[in-house]
Design an enzyme around this catalytic site. Sequence first.
Site, short mmCIF file in Angstrom:
data_model
loop_
_atom_site.label_atom_id
_atom_site.label_comp_id
_atom_site.label_asym_id
_atom_site.label_seq_id
_atom_site.Cartn_x
_atom_site.Cartn_y
_atom_site.Cartn_z
N THR A 25 0.82 -1.19 -0.03
CA THR A 25 0.07 -0.22 0.15
C THR A 25 0.63 1.05 0.43
O THR A 25 1.61 1.53 0.65
CB THR A 25 -0.77 -0.03 1.44
OG1 THR A 25 -1.74 -1.02 1.26
CG2 THR A 25 -2.09 1.17 1.10
N GLN A 97 -4.16 -7.67 -6.17
CA GLN A 97 -4.70 -8.33 -5.08
C GLN A 97 -5.91 -7.19 -4.59
O GLN A 97 -6.22 -5.91 -4.40
CB GLN A 97 -4.23 -7.83 -3.88
CG GLN A 97 -3.98 -8.32 -1.92
CD GLN A 97 -3.17 -7.97 -1.74
OE1 GLN A 97 -2.86 -6.53 -0.68
NE2 GLN A 97 -2.32 -8.94 -1.01
N HIS A 179 -6.86 -11.16 -0.99
CA HIS A 179 -6.15 -11.11 0.28
C HIS A 179 -6.79 -11.55 1.91
O HIS A 179 -7.84 -10.94 2.44
CB HIS A 179 -5.57 -9.52 0.16
CG HIS A 179 -4.82 -9.01 1.37
ND1 HIS A 179 -4.29 -9.58 3.15
CD2 HIS A 179 -4.60 -7.56 1.56
CE1 HIS A 179 -3.65 -9.29 3.21
NE2 HIS A 179 -3.63 -7.76 2.41
N ASN A 182 -2.75 -11.06 7.19
CA ASN A 182 -2.61 -10.20 8.24
C ASN A 182 -3.70 -9.27 9.05
O ASN A 182 -4.00 -8.24 9.25
CB ASN A 182 -2.03 -8.57 6.97
CG ASN A 182 -0.92 -9.13 6.78
OD1 ASN A 182 -0.32 -10.30 6.55
ND2 ASN A 182 -0.57 -7.70 5.79
N TYR A 184 -6.82 -9.02 8.43
CA TYR A 184 -8.44 -8.18 7.20
C TYR A 184 -9.55 -9.76 7.68
O TYR A 184 -9.13 -10.62 8.55
CB TYR A 184 -7.77 -8.41 5.97
CG TYR A 184 -6.58 -6.95 6.12
CD1 TYR A 184 -7.21 -5.78 6.88
CD2 TYR A 184 -5.63 -6.93 5.31
CE1 TYR A 184 -6.08 -4.83 6.62
CE2 TYR A 184 -4.63 -6.26 5.51
CZ TYR A 184 -4.74 -5.04 6.60
OH TYR A 184 -4.09 -3.87 6.19
N ARG A 232 -3.73 -15.05 -0.85
CA ARG A 232 -2.20 -14.44 0.08
C ARG A 232 -2.50 -14.69 1.79
O ARG A 232 -3.92 -14.86 2.02
CB ARG A 232 -2.09 -13.11 0.49
CG ARG A 232 -0.31 -12.60 1.22
CD ARG A 232 -0.50 -11.19 0.76
NE ARG A 232 0.49 -11.16 0.81
CZ ARG A 232 1.91 -9.74 1.12
NH1 ARG A 232 0.82 -9.34 1.49
NH2 ARG A 232 2.84 -10.20 1.57
N ASN A 240 -2.50 -6.72 13.41
CA ASN A 240 -3.69 -6.44 13.66
C ASN A 240 -4.90 -7.08 14.41
O ASN A 240 -6.09 -7.55 14.06
CB ASN A 240 -4.51 -6.33 12.06
CG ASN A 240 -4.46 -5.22 11.34
OD1 ASN A 240 -3.82 -4.09 11.55
ND2 ASN A 240 -3.80 -5.08 10.02
N GLY A 331 9.98 -7.50 -1.03
CA GLY A 331 8.70 -5.67 -0.81
C GLY A 331 9.19 -4.49 -0.93
O GLY A 331 9.66 -3.64 -1.83
#
Length: 388
Positions: A25, A97, A179, A182, A184, A232, A240, A331
């Site tokens: 992002t 993604q 996605h 992480n 989410y 992913r 998170n 990354g």
Amino acid sequence: MKELFTPFELSGLELPNRIVMPPMTRVRAPQDIATEQMALYYTQRATAGLIIAEGSPISNEGQGYLFNPGIYTPEQVAGWRLVTDSVKSVGGRIFLQLWHVGRISHTSIQENGRQPVSSTNRVARSSNAFGWDDNGQPGFVQSSVPRALATAEIKRITGDFVQAAKNAIEAGFDGIELHAANGYLFDQFLNPMINDRTDQYSAMTLENRLRFLLETVDAVSAAIGSERVGVRLSPYGTLNDCPHFDDIEDTYLAVGKALGDRKTAYIHVMDQSGFFTMPDGAEPTSEAIRRLLIQWRKDSPALALIFDGSLTTSKAVEMIRDGVIDLAGFGQPFIANPDLVRRFREDLPLNVANRKTYYTGGASGYIDYPPVSRRSAQKALTLSYESA
């Protein structure tokens, strides 16, 4: 490092090397629409074997960052088409993604100030969205208290993913990545320490916890083809407010087996061990993930495996050589080194990324990192000969 530069066939898509640019992002879309500047950013990095473009919200509801290019309106599709046309004009390959952040959002981002949605109504502690602060300025803000989705709403969100996948193909992407990492939305259903539901998507059984993700994989695959769908995951991750739970390994083994049975294009694993400290005596996260990767390989040998997270070239070569992974993601090195593939191939020094510019908008720290010059490349080659 010859292993990094061998071709690879990803479900019919020919990749010239094993180096992947993972999604990152960068909040460079002022109207939540991809721009010409973004097209240049990705095209500068198109020598990667595969680019996975930054997380793109499937709806306003799924958005957790301001200035994040979505994939749910005609204008957003047209914006992303600028990116894919540019990347492909120089021979690049690019997936998008697809992202729904669930509870990792803020009322200032949501339409009419509504609550974010999740599997639960419990807030994600010490977890930030990128929204409007109390002074009306963009910045990181504590995620808002979410609203637990009604059972009937979940199929609507699956439908949003399906439409977003169709939009991505219309925009010229080679495929999409769901996605599910992480902390989410998909993670908020997979993790029994978050999911406190009592319906068929509850944490009471493994089948129920996997239901939302697998129903979405099936629906998206039916719409665009399973060979265009990657997923992913971040097993053992804690970002998170996503705590560890007792049957993590069994859960992710089951996810991997299910995705292999569905002939999805790949699993993309992020190792988050650089983001937290393991308790004394606990098994290192990287070792637990390696064990998962090896078992997935045994269960589904045709399923491609991508790995990233503080990865070095030597570790990537070792994991590819040992057959643990197929593709290696780098990354942050790609942020500061648009010509990263060349620098790896010729063993050239790397630019260092300026972290202060990651989320500032504008060209600085985005499209202004210089490729290596012919003179500096020749100097590095001369030094390597002199030290040989």
